[in-house]
Design an enzyme around this catalytic site. Structure first.
Site, mmCIF file in Angstrom:
data_model
loop_
_atom_site.group_PDB
_atom_site.id
_atom_site.type_symbol
_atom_site.label_atom_id
_atom_site.label_comp_id
_atom_site.label_asym_id
_atom_site.label_seq_id
_atom_site.Cartn_x
_atom_site.Cartn_y
_atom_site.Cartn_z
ATOM 1 N N ILE A 39 47.965 30.040 40.852
ATOM 2 C CA ILE A 39 46.856 31.130 41.191
ATOM 3 C C ILE A 39 46.508 31.639 39.952
ATOM 4 O O ILE A 39 46.915 32.742 39.609
ATOM 5 C CB ILE A 39 47.221 31.887 42.539
ATOM 6 C CG1 ILE A 39 47.718 31.028 43.613
ATOM 7 C CG2 ILE A 39 46.113 32.908 42.690
ATOM 8 C CD1 ILE A 39 47.532 31.735 44.787
ATOM 9 N N CYS B 281 45.201 59.776 25.018
ATOM 10 C CA CYS B 281 46.170 60.283 24.414
ATOM 11 C C CYS B 281 47.474 59.158 24.780
ATOM 12 O O CYS B 281 48.694 59.458 24.137
ATOM 13 C CB CYS B 281 46.697 61.845 24.361
ATOM 14 S SG CYS B 281 47.823 62.070 25.716
ATOM 15 N N VAL C 29 64.885 35.990 44.175
ATOM 16 C CA VAL C 29 65.197 34.879 44.741
ATOM 17 C C VAL C 29 66.036 33.915 43.978
ATOM 18 O O VAL C 29 65.498 33.402 42.852
ATOM 19 C CB VAL C 29 64.135 34.143 45.623
ATOM 20 C CG1 VAL C 29 64.495 32.645 46.031
ATOM 21 C CG2 VAL C 29 63.322 34.977 46.786
ATOM 22 N N CYS D 26 48.370 65.550 33.465
ATOM 23 C CA CYS D 26 47.806 64.586 32.607
ATOM 24 C C CYS D 26 46.368 65.106 32.230
ATOM 25 O O CYS D 26 45.588 65.206 33.029
ATOM 26 C CB CYS D 26 47.517 62.994 33.136
ATOM 27 S SG CYS D 26 46.501 62.162 32.289
ATOM 28 N N THR E 209 51.068 39.158 36.709
ATOM 29 C CA THR E 209 49.786 38.906 36.420
ATOM 30 C C THR E 209 48.832 39.815 37.110
ATOM 31 O O THR E 209 47.753 40.311 36.736
ATOM 32 C CB THR E 209 49.339 37.509 36.653
ATOM 33 O OG1 THR E 209 50.319 36.630 36.267
ATOM 34 C CG2 THR E 209 48.176 36.785 36.365
ATOM 35 N N CYS F 86 51.560 64.089 28.386
ATOM 36 C CA CYS F 86 52.330 64.392 29.818
ATOM 37 C C CYS F 86 53.652 63.903 29.928
ATOM 38 O O CYS F 86 54.283 63.848 30.951
ATOM 39 C CB CYS F 86 51.049 63.662 30.691
ATOM 40 S SG CYS F 86 50.778 62.083 30.860
ATOM 41 N N ARG G 275 48.211 33.874 32.741
ATOM 42 C CA ARG G 275 47.939 33.034 34.111
ATOM 43 C C ARG G 275 48.920 31.895 34.286
ATOM 44 O O ARG G 275 49.103 30.997 33.372
ATOM 45 C CB ARG G 275 46.550 32.268 33.537
ATOM 46 C CG ARG G 275 45.331 33.320 32.929
ATOM 47 C CD ARG G 275 44.122 32.625 32.374
ATOM 48 N NE ARG G 275 43.227 33.550 31.821
ATOM 49 C CZ ARG G 275 43.324 33.904 30.576
ATOM 50 N NH1 ARG G 275 44.281 33.551 29.814
ATOM 51 N NH2 ARG G 275 42.433 34.753 30.024
ATOM 52 N N HIS H 228 34.763 37.696 40.529
ATOM 53 C CA HIS H 228 33.896 36.935 40.131
ATOM 54 C C HIS H 228 32.916 36.342 41.028
ATOM 55 O O HIS H 228 33.187 36.100 42.168
ATOM 56 C CB HIS H 228 34.857 35.313 39.512
ATOM 57 C CG HIS H 228 35.471 35.835 38.330
ATOM 58 N ND1 HIS H 228 35.192 36.182 37.105
ATOM 59 C CD2 HIS H 228 36.751 35.937 38.453
ATOM 60 C CE1 HIS H 228 36.052 36.437 36.297
ATOM 61 N NE2 HIS H 228 37.196 36.116 36.936
HETATM 62 C C1 FAD Z 1 44.262 37.890 31.379
HETATM 63 C C2 FAD Z 1 43.982 37.717 32.602
HETATM 64 C C3 FAD Z 1 42.772 37.902 33.246
HETATM 65 C C4 FAD Z 1 42.587 37.588 34.532
HETATM 66 N N1 FAD Z 1 41.189 38.168 35.328
HETATM 67 C C5 FAD Z 1 40.793 37.752 36.223
HETATM 68 C C6 FAD Z 1 39.916 38.387 36.992
HETATM 69 O O1 FAD Z 1 38.931 39.196 36.255
HETATM 70 N N2 FAD Z 1 39.429 37.990 38.226
HETATM 71 C C7 FAD Z 1 40.434 37.298 39.038
HETATM 72 O O2 FAD Z 1 39.986 36.979 40.074
HETATM 73 N N3 FAD Z 1 41.668 36.812 38.440
HETATM 74 C C8 FAD Z 1 41.791 37.174 37.132
HETATM 75 N N4 FAD Z 1 43.019 36.583 36.747
HETATM 76 C C9 FAD Z 1 43.831 35.926 37.612
HETATM 77 C C10 FAD Z 1 44.588 37.075 38.660
HETATM 78 O O3 FAD Z 1 45.288 38.008 37.745
HETATM 79 C C11 FAD Z 1 45.777 36.212 38.949
HETATM 80 O O4 FAD Z 1 45.244 35.173 39.936
HETATM 81 C C12 FAD Z 1 46.728 36.935 40.249
HETATM 82 O O5 FAD Z 1 46.901 38.301 39.733
HETATM 83 C C13 FAD Z 1 47.773 36.033 40.623
HETATM 84 O O6 FAD Z 1 48.645 36.983 41.365
HETATM 85 P P1 FAD Z 1 49.899 36.585 41.741
HETATM 86 O O7 FAD Z 1 50.257 37.250 43.010
HETATM 87 O O8 FAD Z 1 49.876 34.841 42.486
HETATM 88 O O9 FAD Z 1 50.812 36.317 40.809
HETATM 89 P P2 FAD Z 1 51.832 37.688 40.143
HETATM 90 O O10 FAD Z 1 50.975 39.027 40.277
HETATM 91 O O11 FAD Z 1 52.348 37.163 38.998
HETATM 92 O O12 FAD Z 1 52.720 37.725 41.316
HETATM 93 C C14 FAD Z 1 53.973 36.879 41.453
HETATM 94 C C15 FAD Z 1 55.406 37.924 41.717
HETATM 95 O O13 FAD Z 1 56.405 36.835 41.823
HETATM 96 C C16 FAD Z 1 57.638 37.683 41.395
HETATM 97 N N5 FAD Z 1 58.620 36.555 41.387
HETATM 98 C C17 FAD Z 1 58.810 35.618 40.608
HETATM 99 N N6 FAD Z 1 59.717 34.878 40.834
HETATM 100 C C18 FAD Z 1 60.421 35.148 41.781
HETATM 101 C C19 FAD Z 1 61.682 35.256 42.603
HETATM 102 N N7 FAD Z 1 62.436 34.312 42.074
HETATM 103 N N8 FAD Z 1 62.209 36.111 43.181
HETATM 104 C C20 FAD Z 1 61.347 37.302 43.450
HETATM 105 N N9 FAD Z 1 60.313 37.446 42.861
HETATM 106 C C21 FAD Z 1 59.584 36.507 42.115
HETATM 107 C C22 FAD Z 1 56.918 38.147 39.869
HETATM 108 O O14 FAD Z 1 57.957 38.916 39.523
HETATM 109 C C23 FAD Z 1 55.709 38.606 40.508
HETATM 110 O O15 FAD Z 1 55.602 39.998 40.415
HETATM 111 C C24 FAD Z 1 43.256 36.854 35.426
HETATM 112 C C25 FAD Z 1 44.694 36.419 34.938
HETATM 113 C C26 FAD Z 1 44.823 37.025 33.440
HETATM 114 C C27 FAD Z 1 46.169 36.628 32.803
#
Ligand code: FAD
Ligand code: FAD
Lengths: 413, 576
Positions: B423, B528, B256, B491, B124, B533, B398, B133
Site C-alpha cells: 500500500i 522553534c 509478530v 508550546c 509510513t 517547550c 513507500r 488524491h
Molecule cells: C513520502 C510519502 C508521501 C506519501 N503521500 C501520500 C499522499 O499524499 N496520499 C496518500 O494517499 N498516500 C501517500 N503516501 C502513501 C501512504 O502514506 C501509505 O500508503 C500509507 O500510510 C500506508 O499505510 P500502512 O498502514 O499500510 O503502512 P504503515 O503506516 O507503514 O503501517 C504498517 C505498520 O506495521 C507495523 N509492523 C510491521 N511489521 C510488523 C510486525 N512484524 N509486527 C507488528 N507490527 C508490524 C509497522 O511498525 C507499521 O507501523 C505517501 C507515502 C510516502 C512515503
C-alpha cells in the site's frame, strides 16, 4: 480591561520599558508567558552582566533582580503565565486577547504597545543537518534551560556546533557538570561569539575549538551515537574526503538567534531583513504608530546593558505617545561600507540618538564616519572591529532639513 | 519451462541480468542469485513483473549489502499476551491496520491490533503528504485506482464521524510548455473516464488569477477540485481510538515473530510478548508486509522501499497559497505521486516528496541532494517561498511491490489470512475503502466458524477531548475555570495548553513519548521545533506517568532525552 502602555515580555528589555513608562506617568500592564519575570536572564547563571550599566559583573538572575525590584517599586500590574493569543489594531490603539490559567482568556485595550519578546534560537533544521532524528540534539539555550533551571543533564559526551556565546558558555557549564565536551565546531574562520567567552569558557578548560569545520551528519536512530564533521572550503561547503566521525551522545547547536516577533505579524509593519526585527527610530517606535520594539526582539544584542537601554527608551517614548501621539521619525539611516546593520534605521530630528551597529567582517584599524548630504556628523577610530561585538555611537540632534544619514566604516590604509 | 517464464528470462537477459535465476513457487516468480548493486536488484524485479503470476519475490543477494533484509531488533520480551484469544488479529498500526480494526468492530468480533512500535503511525502513515488524491494520476484498471476513487468519496463522512480535520483545497497540475495546453481535450476525456469530478483546464491567466503566487514558468494547469488534505497521523489515531471505543484492543511494542499453523490454517500468532490465538489474521504490516506473508507461508511479493523526503515550511507562508500546487505528469510511467506544495491544515505548507529507491526499509535519514531537489523542483511552484522558510524535514518510505499495485485479497494458500499489502501512495486516500473490503473478506472467513452478527453497540462517532482553540471565548473560560491547566500554554509556537498535553498522555491510546505528545497535541511542531517547550513536556510526561525524567524517551525505547540529573537540583525543581 484598559491600560495606557502594555508591555509584552518581562525580560530586561520589557522590565526597563515598564519601569520607564511608569516613571513617565503612564498606567502600565506588564505581561510575560513565563511563571517568573526576568526573561532569558533567569537561566544565565554565569557572570558578566551589567559591566556598563553598573560597572559590576553580575549574574543574569542578579541583573534581572534589580529591574524586577524597580518595577515592583512602581506597583504596576504584572501578569505571569500570560500569553498573547491575538493582537489587532483598534481605533485608539491596540486590542489584545490574553490568556492565563487564573483569569482565563480576556481582552485588554491599550493606547501604546511595547513588544519586548526577546529572541529564539535557530534550530538544527535551519542549518540543514542531515541524517536521522535521534534524541540528543538540542539548541544550546534549551540545554542551558535544562541544566540551570531544571537540574537535568542533556548528555554525557557533547559536540557543539557553532561558536555563539551561548554555545561557548554551555561548553564550560557542561564540563563543570561532569560531561565531556569533545569540541566546538565553527564553520567560519573565527568564533562568532565574544573573545572573552572564548578565553574564559573554552581555552581555560582545554576545550578544542575547530574553525572552518562543520557537522555534516548526525548518526544514530534512538540516541545520537556520533556526528560526522568535515572541513569546509572558502564557499563554506564541506570538502570531499575530509569527513571524520566524532563519537558523542549529544549535539548542541549554537548557530544564531532570531528576533521573535511572530505576534506582530497581523500588524503589517516594516521589518529589516538584516536584523530580523522591526524598523525603529531612536525612540524605538516601529512603522505602526504607538507600537514600540526593544531588546532582542529588535535586533540581537551582545550586552544586556544595551538591551535595558533600548527598553528605557521604548518605555519613555510609549508614555509620551499616550499623551502626545506621534509617528516614526522619517530620517533614514543608511548602513554603508562594511556594516552588517545599524539600529535604529530611522531618526527623529532634533533629538540625540544612540546608534548601534555591527561590522560585516573583522577589520583592523577602521574609522566610522556618519554623514548627511556629504557633511560629516561624526567620526570615530577603532583598532579592531568584529561582527560579534556590537558598537554604539551617539549622534547629536539632527537639523530638520536632513533627510538621511549614511554610516560606514572606512579602512585606514 | 512455461512461456511466461521464458518471457521473463528474456527480459532479464535484455537487462544484462541473464545470470539471475527465475523459478516459480506457489504461483509467484522467485528471483535468485546475486547482483552487483541495488540498481540491478530493482531492474531484475521490474523485468520479472507484469506477467501472469501472483507476484514477484526478489530473493537476490546484493554485493556488499548485507543487512537490507533484516528487520530491526525485537522489542522487550515478556509473556503478557500468552494464550489471549481473538477472532481477528490485525498486524500493523498504520492507517490501514487501524481503519480495518475500526471497520471490523461493526461486527460482534473480538479484535486485537498489534504494532511493534511504541506508538501508532510511526512509519509510513506518519510520514507522508496527507493528500486525498483525485484519481487523475492513477492508472485505470489497477486496485490503486479503484480504492483511491472510493476512498476519496468516503472521506467526508469518515472525517465527520471520527472528528478529524479535512479540507478540499483542490489541486493544480501545472504545465510548463505552451503545446501542452493542446492536451486539454484529451485530459478532459481521461478525467471523465476516471471519474474526476469538476476537472478543468485552466489558462495561464486563470491560474494567475486564482493563485497569484504560482510558478513563474506555468503555461496553464489542470485543476482537480476534489483533492483533499488531512493530517495522516490524526486520521490513524482517530480510527484507532474509535476502534478501541468499540472494543478493539491495541497492543503497542508488540511485534509478530511467527505463526503456529495447522495445515493451511494459522492457529496462533507468536509475538515478543507471548502467543495469541487468532481466528483471522490481517497483514497490514506496511513496509514489512512481505516478511509477514513469508512467516505465514504465503510469500508471493517482495516490497522495496522508495524513500520520500518532505519539508515543512513556516506557518507564515500559509497565506501565500490556497491550492495544492504540483506539476502535471504527462507520462503514466512516473513512479511517484508528483507531490508539490500542499497547504496543510494548520497553516504550514508542505513541500515534497522526493522519490529515491533505497535498500533500507526504515532508513529515514535525509541527504543534502534530497533537500536540494525539493528546493529546485517543488519550492519554485510558489514564487514567494524561500529556503529559509523551511522549519523541518523528514523522510518516509513507500511500500512498493514490483507490480506497483496494492495487494488486497484473501490468501490463496493460508485460509484465514488476508493481505492488505503493497500500500504505497495513494494508500492514505484509499484507506477507508480498503478497510471496508478487508473487513468483508475477514467476515467471509469468519462466517463459517462463528455466528457473525452486527455489533449492536457500535458507535461510529469518536469521543473527543476538549480543544480550547475551537471553543468560543465563553466556553473556553468555562473550561479553564474547571481545569486551569487548559489556560496554561506550554508550546509557544502552536499555543498548546498543558491540559491538552495531559489529555494526550491519558488518551485511550496514551502518548508516552515526546514525539507522541508532539504528534497528538502539536506541542513542539512549530518554528522553534520544541526548543522552548521540551523541558516542560518532559516534566509533564514524568509527572503524569510516574516516571523519572531520565526514563522519558523521544520516540522509542532507548531514545532518552535526559541522561542524568545535575549535582544540584535546578530552581524550577525546588520551586515546585
Ligand atoms: C513520502 C510519502 C508521501 C506519501 N503521500 C501520500 C499522499 O499524499 N496520499 C496518500 O494517499 N498516500 C501517500 N503516501 C502513501 C501512504 O502514506 C501509505 O500508503 C500509507 O500510510 C500506508 O499505510 P500502512 O498502514 O499500510 O503502512 P504503515 O503506516 O507503514 O503501517 C504498517 C505498520 O506495521 C507495523 N509492523 C510491521 N511489521 C510488523 C510486525 N512484524 N509486527 C507488528 N507490527 C508490524 C509497522 O511498525 C507499521 O507501523 C505517501 C507515502 C510516502 C512515503
Ligand atoms: C537561550 C539564550 C541564552 C542567552 N544567554 C546569554 C548569555 O549567556 N549572555 C548574554 O550576555 N546574553 C545571552 N543571551 C542574550 C540575551 O537574550 C540578552 O542579553 C537579553 O537577555 C535579552 O533581553 P530581552 O528582554 O530582549 O529578551 P528576553 O530576556 O528573552 O525576554 C523576553 C521575555 O518575553 C517573553 N515573551 C515573549 N513573547 C511573549 C508573548 N507573546 N507573550 C508573553 N510573553 C512573551 C518571554 O517569555 C521572555 O520572558 C541569551 C539569549 C538566549 C535566547
Amino acid at each position: 480591561m484598559h491600560t495606557d502602555v502594555l508591555v509584552i515580555g518581562a525580560g530586561p528589555a520589557g522590565l526597563a520599558a515598564a519601569a520607564a513608562a511608569a516613571e513617565h506617568g503612564a498606567e502600565v500592564l506588564l505581561v510575560d508567558r513565563e511563571s517568573r519575570p526576568g526573561g532569558i536572564l533567569k537561566q544565565c547563571i554565569h557572570d558578566g552582566f551589567g559591566v556598563i550599566r553598573y560597572e559590576e559583573k553580575l549574574t543574569g538572575p542578579e541583573y534581572a533582580y534589580r529591574d524586577i525590584e524597580a518595577v515592583r517599586a512602581y506597583g504596576l500590574r504584572v501578569l505571569n503565565n500570560t500569553f498573547v493569543l491575538d493582537l489587532k489594531q483598534s481605533v485608539d490603539g491596540f486590542s489584545l486577547l490574553l490568556q492565563n490559567p487564573i483569569d482565563g482568556a480576556f481582552r485588554v485595550d491599550t493606547k501604546a504597545l511595547v513588544a519586548a519578546n526577546g529572541c529564539r534560537e535557530r534550530t538544527s533544521r535551519q542549518v540543514f543537518i542531515h541524517g536521522d532524528r535521534p534524541a540528543g540534539i538540542y539548541s544550546a539555550g534549551t540545554a542551558q534551560n535544562l541544566i540551570n533551571l531544571h537540574g537535568y543533564l542533556p548528555g554525557r559526551k557533547v559536540v557543539i556546533l557553532g561558536s555563539g556565546d551561548i554555545g561557548m558558555i554551555m561548553a564550560r557549564r557542561l564540563t563543570l557538570e561532569g560531561a565531556e565536551v569533545a569540541g566546538v565546531y565553527e564553520i567560519k574562520d573565527e568564533p562568532s561569539g565574544l573573545t572573552r567567552n572564548r578565553v574564559q569558557c573554552l581555552d581555560d578548560y582545554n576545550i578544542p575549538l575547530y574553525l572552518n569545520t562543520t557537522v555534516t551528519r548526525v548518526h544514530g536512530t534512538k540516541r545520537v551515537t556520533g556526528v560526522s564533521v568535515a572541513a569546509v572550503g572558502a564557499d563554506l561547503k564541506p570538502l570531499p574526503g575530509s569527513e571524520t566521525l566524532v563519537p558523542c551522545d549529544t549535539l548542541l547547536l549554537s548557530v544564531g538567534l532570531i528576533p521573535e516577533n511572530d505576534i506582530l505579524e497581523p500588524l503589517a509593519l516594516e521589518f529589516d531583513a538584516k536584523t530580523g526585527g522591526p524598523v525603529v527610530d531612536q525612540r524605538m517606535m516601529t512603522s505602526v504608530p504607538g507600537l514600540f520594539s526593544c531588546g532582542n526582539a529588535t535586533h540581537v544584542n551582545d550586552m544586556v546593558d544595551y538591551v535595558s537601554e533600548s527598553g528605557f527608551n521604548a518605555g519613555r517614548a510609549a508614555a509620551n505617545y499616550c499623551q502626545h501621539g506621534g509617528s516614526q521619525g522619517s530620517v533614514e539611516v543608511v548602513s554603508g561600507n562594511n556594516l552588517l546593520y545599524a539600529v535604529p534605521q530611522r531618526l527623529v530630528s532634533g533629538e540625540e540618538a544612540a546608534i548601534y551597529f555591527r561590522s560585516d567582517k573583522t577589520i583592523d584599524r577602521v574609522i566610522l564616519v556618519a554623514q548627511a548630504a556629504g557633511k560629516e556628523l561624526f567620526r570615530e577610530k577603532y583598532l579592531r572591529i568584529r561582527p560579534p561585538e556590537m558598537q554604539k555611537i551617539v549622534l547629536q540632534p539632527l537639523s530638520p532639513e536632513v533627510e538621511s544619514v549614511e554610516i560606514g566604516l572606512e579602512e585606514v590604509t | 519451462m512455461s512461456a511466461e517464464l521464458n518471457t521473463v528470462k528474456k527480459a532479464l537477459a535484455a537487462a544484462n541480468l541473464a545470470e539471475v535465476e527465475v523459478i516459480e513457487k506457489q504461483g509467484a516468480l522467485v528471483l535468485e542469485g546475486q547482483v552487483k548493486n541495488w540498481q540491478q536488484y530493482l531492474e531484475a524485479g521490474y523485468a520479472a513483473a507484469g506477467q501472469d503470476f501472483r507476484g514477484v519475490v526478489n530473493d537476490l543477494e546484493v554485493e556488499g549489502l548485507e543487512n537490507f533484509k533484516q528487520q530491526c531488533e525485537s522489542s522487550p520480551e515478556d509473556f503478557s499476551l500468552e494464550r489471549y484469544s481473538f477472532d481477528v488479529v490485525v498486524i500493523g498500526g498504520g492507517v490501514i491496520g487501524c481503519a480495518i480494526a475500526r471497520e471490523l468492530t461493526r461486527y460482534n468480533v473480538k479484535v486485537a491490533l498489534l504494532e511493534k512500535e511504541s506508538d501508532l503511525a510511526r512509519h509510513t502513515s506518519g510520514r507522508n503528504n496527507g493528500m486525498i488524491h483525485s484519481t487523475m494520476a492513477v492508472k485505470l484498471g489497477t486496485k490503486k485506482y479503484l480504492y483511491n476513487l472510493r476512498g476519496n468519496r468516503m472521506y467526508r463522512k469518515v472525517a465527520e464521524e471520527l472528528g478529524f480535520d479535512l479540507k478540499w483545497p483542490g489541486s493544480f497540475a501545472m504545465l510548463d510548455k505552451n503545446w501542452q495546453l493542446l492536451l486539454g481535450p484529451y485530459a478532459r476525456r481521461i478525467a471523465s473516464k476516471k471519474g474526476v469530478q469538476g476537472f478543468r483546464v485552466l489558462s495561464k491567466g486563470k491560474v494567475k488569477e486564482l493563485e497569484p503566487n504560482a510558478w513563474e514558468e506555468q503555461t496553464g494547469s489542470f485543476y482537480m477540485p476534489e483533492t483533499g488534505v488531512v493530517d495522516p497521523y490524526q486520521v490513524t489515531i482517530a480510527y484507532a481510538e474509535n476502534a478501541m471505543q468499540n472494543g478493539t484492543t491495541i497492543y503497542l511494542n508488540t511485534k509478530v515473530l511467527g505463526f503456529e499453523k495447522d495445515n493451511n490454517r494459522i492457529t496462533a500468532v507468536r509475538t515478543n510478548r507471548g502467543t495469541l490465538q487468532a481466528g483471522v489474521i490481517i497483514n497490514a504490516a506496511g513496509i514489512w508486509a512481505d516478511h509477514v506473508a513469508e512467516m505465514a507461508g504465503d510469500r508471493f511479493y517482495t516490497i522495496h522501499p522508495r524513500k520520500g523526503v518532505i519539508a515543512i515550511l513556516d506557518k507564515k507562508t500559509g497565506s501565500s497559497q490556497s491550492y495544492i500546487l504540483g506539476r502535471a505528469q504527462l507520462s503514466s510511467e512516473a513512479k511517484t505521486k508528483g507531490g508539490g506544495l500542499v497547504p496543510l491544515l494548520d497553516g504550514n505548507i508542505l513541500a515534497g516528496p522526493t522519490a529515491d529507491e533505497v535498500p533500507g526499509r526504515e532508513d529515514y535519514s535525509t541527504e543534502t541532494h534530497e533537500l536540494q531537489h525539493i528546493l529546485d523542483h517543488h519550492l519554485v511552484l510558489n514564487k514567494t517561498l524561500q529556503q529559509s522558510d523551511i522549519i523541518t524535514y523528514f523522510a518516509g518510505t513507500r511500500a512498493c511491490t514490483f507490480e506497483e499495485d496494492f495487494i488486497i485479497e484473501i490468501s490463496e494458500y493460508v485460509e484465514n489470512l488476508v493481505h492488505a499489502a503493497g500500500i504505497q501512495s495513494p494508500g492514505l486516500a484509499s484507506a477507508p475503502a480498503i478497510a471496508v473490503d478487508v473487513r468483508d473478506m475477514a467476515a467471509e472467513i469468519l462466517k463459517n466458524k462463528m455466528d457473525l452478527k452486527e455489533n449492536p453497540d457500535f458507535n461510529p462517532k469518536r469521543k473527543l477531548a476538549p480543544q480550547p482553540v475551537r471553543l468560543s471565548l465563553k466556553e473556553r473560560n468555562c473550561l479553564i475555570e474547571n481545569r486551569p491547566s487548559y489556560g496554561q500554554i506550554v508550546c509557544r509556537c502552536e499555543l498548546v495548553s498543558e491540559g491538552e498535553i495531559v489529555d494526550a498522555i491519558h488518551a485511550p491510546l496514551p502518548a508516552r513519548t515526546l514525539d507522541a505528545v508532539k504528534r497528538r497535541a502539536r506541542a513542539g511542531m512549530g518554528r522553534c521545533q520544541g526548543g522552548f517547550c521540551t523541558p516542560a513536556v518532559i516534566n509533564i510526561l514524568a509527572r503524569e506517568t510516574g516516571r523519572q525524567v531520565t526514563e522519558i524517551c523521544k520516540h522509542e525505547p532507548g531514545s532518552v532525552l535526559i541522561t542524568d540529573r545535575t549535582r544540584r537540583k535546578g530552581c524550577e525543581q525546588s520551586a515546585h
